[in-house]
Scaffold this motif. Structure first.
Motif, PDB file in Angstrom:
ATOM      1  N   ASP A  98       2.853   6.012  -2.703  1.00 18.36           N
ATOM      2  CA  ASP A  98       4.006   6.780  -3.188  1.00 18.36           C
ATOM      3  C   ASP A  98       3.935   6.977  -4.702  1.00 18.36           C
ATOM      4  N   GLY A  99       3.510   5.948  -5.416  1.00 15.01           N
ATOM      5  CA  GLY A  99       3.373   6.049  -6.868  1.00 15.01           C
ATOM      6  C   GLY A  99       2.332   7.085  -7.277  1.00 15.01           C
ATOM      7  N   MET A 100       1.207   7.117  -6.556  1.00 18.94           N
ATOM      8  CA  MET A 100       0.148   8.083  -6.877  1.00 18.94           C
ATOM      9  C   MET A 100       0.591   9.511  -6.576  1.00 18.94           C
TER      10      MET A 100
ATOM     11  N   LEU B 238       0.832  -1.199   0.000  1.00 19.89           N
ATOM     12  CA  LEU B 238       0.000   0.000   0.000  1.00 19.89           C
ATOM     13  C   LEU B 238       0.870   1.253   0.000  1.00 19.89           C
ATOM     14  N   ALA B 239       1.935   1.237   0.777  1.00 19.42           N
ATOM     15  CA  ALA B 239       2.835   2.391   0.822  1.00 19.42           C
ATOM     16  C   ALA B 239       3.437   2.652  -0.554  1.00 19.42           C
ATOM     17  N   GLY B 240       3.801   1.593  -1.258  1.00 23.85           N
ATOM     18  CA  GLY B 240       4.328   1.752  -2.610  1.00 23.85           C
ATOM     19  C   GLY B 240       3.296   2.321  -3.566  1.00 23.85           C
TER      20      GLY B 240
ATOM     21  N   ALA C 295      -3.291  11.008   4.305  1.00 25.66           N
ATOM     22  CA  ALA C 295      -2.118  11.882   4.214  1.00 25.66           C
ATOM     23  C   ALA C 295      -1.690  12.066   2.764  1.00 25.66           C
ATOM     24  N   ALA C 296      -1.697  10.987   1.991  1.00 33.52           N
ATOM     25  CA  ALA C 296      -1.346  11.086   0.567  1.00 33.52           C
ATOM     26  C   ALA C 296      -2.373  11.933  -0.182  1.00 33.52           C
TER      27      ALA C 296
ATOM     28  N   ASP D 245      -7.753   8.262  -8.064  1.00 33.40           N
ATOM     29  CA  ASP D 245      -7.319   6.921  -7.635  1.00 33.40           C
ATOM     30  C   ASP D 245      -7.180   6.853  -6.110  1.00 33.40           C
ATOM     31  N   LEU D 246      -6.655   7.910  -5.525  1.00 32.41           N
ATOM     32  CA  LEU D 246      -6.533   7.948  -4.054  1.00 32.41           C
ATOM     33  C   LEU D 246      -7.912   7.973  -3.401  1.00 32.41           C
ATOM     34  N   ASP D 247      -8.838   8.721  -3.979  1.00 32.20           N
ATOM     35  CA  ASP D 247     -10.204   8.755  -3.435  1.00 32.20           C
ATOM     36  C   ASP D 247     -10.842   7.370  -3.481  1.00 32.20           C
TER      37      ASP D 247
END
Length: 175
Positions: A70-72, A65-67, A150-151, A130-132
């Motif tokens: 970070d990509g987004m 998930l962190a990866g 946070a992202a 995508d984050l939403d």
């Protein structure tokens, strides 16, 4: 007297005698209990206060998930870098077109420059979308969404700054 007269008088006699009979039941003999609250009806006492519990420490973020996060965020930052690289050119073209007639050459060139900026902004918006979607999916699963939030906040900040630049340029082009 006719037989009908006696039948017609019965309801009247009945109506006159009922109050007399009921008044005999309501004599004022004896003491009646008070309708006030009794001590046993009063609520008293205290309930124990539950000890406060601190919120548990957030679980470590899944490396996958962190990866993804970070990509987004990197996608949004790359779009922002292109946006910022093209913004000075768009500002100059909008400045040159300010006050010119709609559909004039300078106005058309400035409008194309604004469209290029909006295209780069849309790349950041794709990352935000995508984050939403990820935030909503994890929220439905009742998973920890702190890292996703946070992202999202970082990408929302990027998009908000781009929106301000675009609004300023569009406002100057119209006037």
């Amino acid at each position: 007297m006719s037989p009908c007269y006696g039948i017609a008088m019965r309801p009247i006699l009945l109506a006159a005698t009922v109050p007399l009979l009921l008044s005999a039941c309501s004599s004022a003999q004896g003491d009646f209990p008070s309708l006030a609250r009794r001590p046993a009806e009063r609520v008293s006492g205290t309930a124990p206060v539950a000890p406060s519990t601190e919120a548990p420490a957030p679980a470590p973020v899944d490396p996958q998930l962190a990866g993804t996060l970070d990509g987004m965020v990197a996608q949004a930052r790359a779009a922002d870098a292109k946006f910022r690289a093209n913004a000075p050119r768009a500002r100059a073209l909008v400045g040159a077109a300010a006050g010119s007639a709609v559909a004039s050459e300078s106005w058309a060139v400035a409008t194309v420059a604004l469209a290029d900026l909006e295209s780069q902004r849309s790349q950041a918006m794709i990352a935000l979308a995508d984050l939403d979607a990820l935030y909503a999916a994890k929220g439905i699963e009742r998973a920890d969404t702190t890292a996703i939030a946070a992202a999202r906040d970082r990408v929302i900040t990027i998009v908000s700054e781009q929106d301000q630049v675009l609004a300023d340029l569009k406002g100057r082009l119209r006037s």
